[in-house]
Design an enzyme around this catalytic site. Structure first.
Site, PDB file in Angstrom:
ATOM      1  NE  ARG A  27      -4.291  -1.354   2.028  1.00  0.00           N
ATOM      2  CZ  ARG A  27      -5.275  -1.452   2.903  1.00  0.00           C
ATOM      3  NH1 ARG A  27      -5.380  -0.573   3.881  1.00  0.00           N
ATOM      4  NH2 ARG A  27      -6.171  -2.418   2.814  1.00  0.00           N
ATOM      5  CD  GLU A  66      -9.564  -6.081  11.629  1.00  0.00           C
ATOM      6  OE1 GLU A  66      -8.436  -6.411  12.020  1.00  0.00           O
ATOM      7  OE2 GLU A  66      -9.785  -5.590  10.510  1.00  0.00           O
ATOM      8  CG  ASP A  83     -11.982  -2.918   0.409  1.00  0.00           C
ATOM      9  OD1 ASP A  83     -12.418  -2.285   1.390  1.00  0.00           O
ATOM     10  OD2 ASP A  83     -11.137  -3.826   0.521  1.00  0.00           O
ATOM     11  CB  SER A  87      -9.098  -1.017   2.212  1.00  0.00           C
ATOM     12  OG  SER A  87     -10.145  -1.271   3.109  1.00  0.00           O
ATOM     13  NE  ARG A  93     -12.527  -1.051   7.548  1.00  0.00           N
ATOM     14  CZ  ARG A  93     -12.140  -0.096   8.394  1.00  0.00           C
ATOM     15  NH1 ARG A  93     -11.713  -0.407   9.596  1.00  0.00           N
ATOM     16  NH2 ARG A  93     -12.186   1.173   8.036  1.00  0.00           N
TER      17      ARG A  93
END
Length: 673
Positions: A113, A489, A393, A220, A396
């Protein structure tokens, strides 16, 4: 020395002439208006004088780059800098893009990234080609070492999002096409999703198509100028160590740093035939397979047990607002809603379509303060009770709710969403599945789900931070005989059911919507439901933050004092220690028979977890990317004890143990948040 200074500090007229030449070159290349590449002409005279040897090394790296770069725009940009290398601003730009120390963008956290920019530190065509060539060669070596049939071609699966920098001719789409070209050149079979795809569908495709490797080109929820290259291994999980290290080593081998063929010409030729192509990738995409995999993914959700038909069980209507946050999620969220039998979602129109500029948010992360402001405004106008937000993306999910009585909005934390979803999936799938059930969460997430597991009777395990560890452990637990049906998470990443082994904002959307419909149908709301869980399992209050620390030795000294030459603490002031786990090398865990941790240990990323007899857990670790020393402190109150009481007790205990263990003033730690 005087001659060097004289040569470096040129006259105003010479410098302005030089920069004028560069500006013309940039205009001709179409790059001059790029927000990423602006020059402060007024500061030329005061610019730093660069060491000649250092500057020469940067120029040499830049020229070597130009010789290999298949992208005409980035090639011309760097060539212009080299041609005008006498100008201090050009020198600064060359040293920024081509450090003389030979550094390049790091391969880790499941891939790459960085900002879209030329040079070895950025995301660009040449970096993508080098990375894919190195990845392909490592996959082939790994397959050979595993005794795989050499005659059978390995399969790679590739997807991409909408990220782009048109000024430099860089985009996720181009990166994905080049990735396929490189895999084909290496002798792979390769599937390139036709059009933008949600990240979890790529993870699903890896196992569905029996691929050796998967690549999702996405940044993301990173800033808009970034792009990413996320790698999945054959188990459908993000890569972990030591695989990531082996791939990184393969990338920098000389044979893989030089393009194996003229990818630039191949890409330009394909683009010339765009009008004759039926797919979105100039004839290189796999349209039929894309349709098959997407359809099969949603069929797998239907068959997973996640779909419970709550909409048909209650007359109460729950209006749900959805935002894709300018990402690629909308078309897939609609399919998810249809799969779960939900009423039509109220989609925020300004954020519905993919837009690489992310015009309505300063940072495209639904966790960030203010990111849901537009969705809240839209929800208010349309009478929506719930907001479900995917990140760009769609891997989440953020959740917010308006109270019908007070009209106030509550944005739930990742831990609260994880606790609600975990219990919901246990009730709907786990209880009667006929197998032992397992769930996982990252070690810095709340311990509430672990408490739920203890009281309800399923197995729970924490993992290292990062979904690559959560997903991998869920897969391993399935191999051990468990039905692994949930992992999460605290950073709003959730893996619901066993459709994929990575975070999935689409299954989480459907499961959360059904949970909300059930709660509302029974006369409550999500906030009251969350409170009912606290009443049953105890209040879980947290105090998370960090100190700035610019000297790694200080953090090391703090850890060494806690370790106390192997005689770990049994008390911190009046607070008795129940157990300690140290994930720094060589590692320690007071709860295991041999005192060795079950989680991996690390010299570079140590973490110490201290559990107290009063139900408090304190964790300490250094950030891997910032000069921060982070702490996570959570206290569990006994069922029936109010949140206010637990919060006050936590504040008192946190202040004491942070002072006692870290000695902030003595160690120069400051700006705790």
């Amino acid at each position: 020395e005087q001659e060097r200074v004289t040569d470096a500090v040129r006259s105003d007229e010479e410098l302005h002439t030089q920069m004028h030449t560069l500006t013309i070159a940039l205009i001709l290349s179409g790059i001059h208006k790029s927000s990423s590449y602006t020059f402060d002409f007024s500061s030329i005279i005061s610019s730093k004088i660069f060491d000649p040897e250092t500057m020469e090394a940067s120029i040499q790296r830049a020229q070597e780059w130009v010789d290999l770069d298949p992208n005409e725009k980035t090639k011309e940009y760097i060539s212009s800098l080299i041609q005008n290398k006498g100008g201090p601003n050009c020198q600064k730009e060359l040293q920024r893009l081509f450090p003389s120390d030979g550094s390049r963008v790091g391969f880790g956290t499941a891939g790459l990234r960085s900002a879209m920019k030329p040079g070895p530190l950025g995301m660009n065509d040449l970096v993508i080609i080098q990375t894919t060539q190195g990845l392909a060669r490592y996959c082939q070596r790994a397959a050979a070492e595993a005794g795989k049939d050499e005659k059978k071609k390995l399969m790679a699966v590739i997807g991409y999002d909408h990220r782009a920098n048109p000024d430099l001719g860089l985009s996720s789409k181009t990166f994905a096409i080049l990735t396929k070209m490189a895999f084909l050149e290496a002798g792979f079979d390769c599937v390139l999703f036709d059009g933008y795809i949600a990240t979890p569908i790529v993870a699903y495709a890896v196992t569905k198509l029996d691929a050796a490797v998967g690549v999702m080109v996405t940044a993301s929820h990173n800033p808009k100028d970034d792009a990413g290259f996320k790698v999945y291994w054959s188990n459908g999980c993000q890569i972990t160590s030591p695989v990531d290290g082996h791939i990184a080593n393969s990338i920098v081998q000389e044979e893989n740093l030089k393009p194996w063929t003229d990818y630039g010409s191949m890409l330009r030729k394909a683009m010339e035939n765009e009008a004759a192509c039926s797919d979105s990738c100039y004839g290189i995409g796999d349209k039929d397979i894309t349709e098959f995999v997407v359809d099969d993914y949603f069929k797998a959700i239907s068959a997973s047990g996640l779909v419970t038909g709550q909409s048909s069980k209650f007359d109460t209507k729950v209006n749900i607002c959805y935002t894709a946050m300018h990402g690629i999620g909308y078309q897939f969220a609609i399919k998810s809603a249809d799969t779960f039998g939900l009423d039509a979602l109220y989609s925020v129109p300004e954020q519905q379509e993919p837009d690489f500029r992310f015009p309505t948010v300063s940072f495209p992360n639904p966790e960030e303060k203010g990111a849901l402001s537009l969705a809240i405004e839209f929800a208010e106008k349309n009478g929506c009770d719930i907001i479900l937000a995917n990140d760009p993306d769609a891997d989440r999910l953020a959740v917010a709710e308006k109270c019908r009585e007070t009209n106030k909005w509550t944005t739930f934390t990742g831990d609260q969403i994880g606790s609600m979803l975990g219990l919901w999936i246990w009730d709907k799938i786990g209880k009667n599945c006929g197998k032992p059930v397992a769930m996982c969460a990252s070690t810095v997430s709340s311990k509430m789900l672990a408490t739920i597991a203890d009281m309800e009777g399923f197995y729970f395990e924490d993992t290292l931070t990062g979904f690559k560890w959560i997903g991998s452990r869920l897969v391993e637990l399935r191999q051990e005989g468990y039905r692994s049906i949930f992992g999460y998470e605290e950073a709003i990443g959730f893996c619901c059911g066993d459709v994929v082994s990575d975070k999935d904002g689409l299954t989480a959307l459907g499961a959360m919507a059904e949970l909300a419909i059930s709660v509302y149908g029974n006369g409550g709301n999500l906030a009251s439901h969350m409170q009912s869980l606290y009443d049953k399992y105890g209040e879980f209050c947290s105090n998370n933050g960090y100190y700035f620390c610019y000297e790694p030795e200080i953090i090391q000294n703090i850890f060494e004092k806690i370790r106390n030459d192997g005689n770990y603490l049994t008390k911190v002031g009046p607070y008795e220690v129940e157990s300690i786990r140290d994930l720094g090398f060589p590692g320690f865990d007071s709860t295991t028979e041999d005192n060795k941790p079950t989680l991996p240990v690390s010299k570079s990323s140590p973490m110490i977890t201290i559990r107290f007899t009063n139900g408090t857990v304190a964790q300490f670790r250094a950030s891997g990317t910032e000069p921060k020393f982070k702490y996570y402190i959570e206290m569990r109150g006994n069922p029936g004890v109010s949140r206010d009481v637990v919060t006050k007790d936590l504040e008192k205990m946190s202040e004491f143990i942070l002072e006692e263990l870290l000695h902030p003033s003595e160690n120069g730690l400051n700006s705790r948040l």
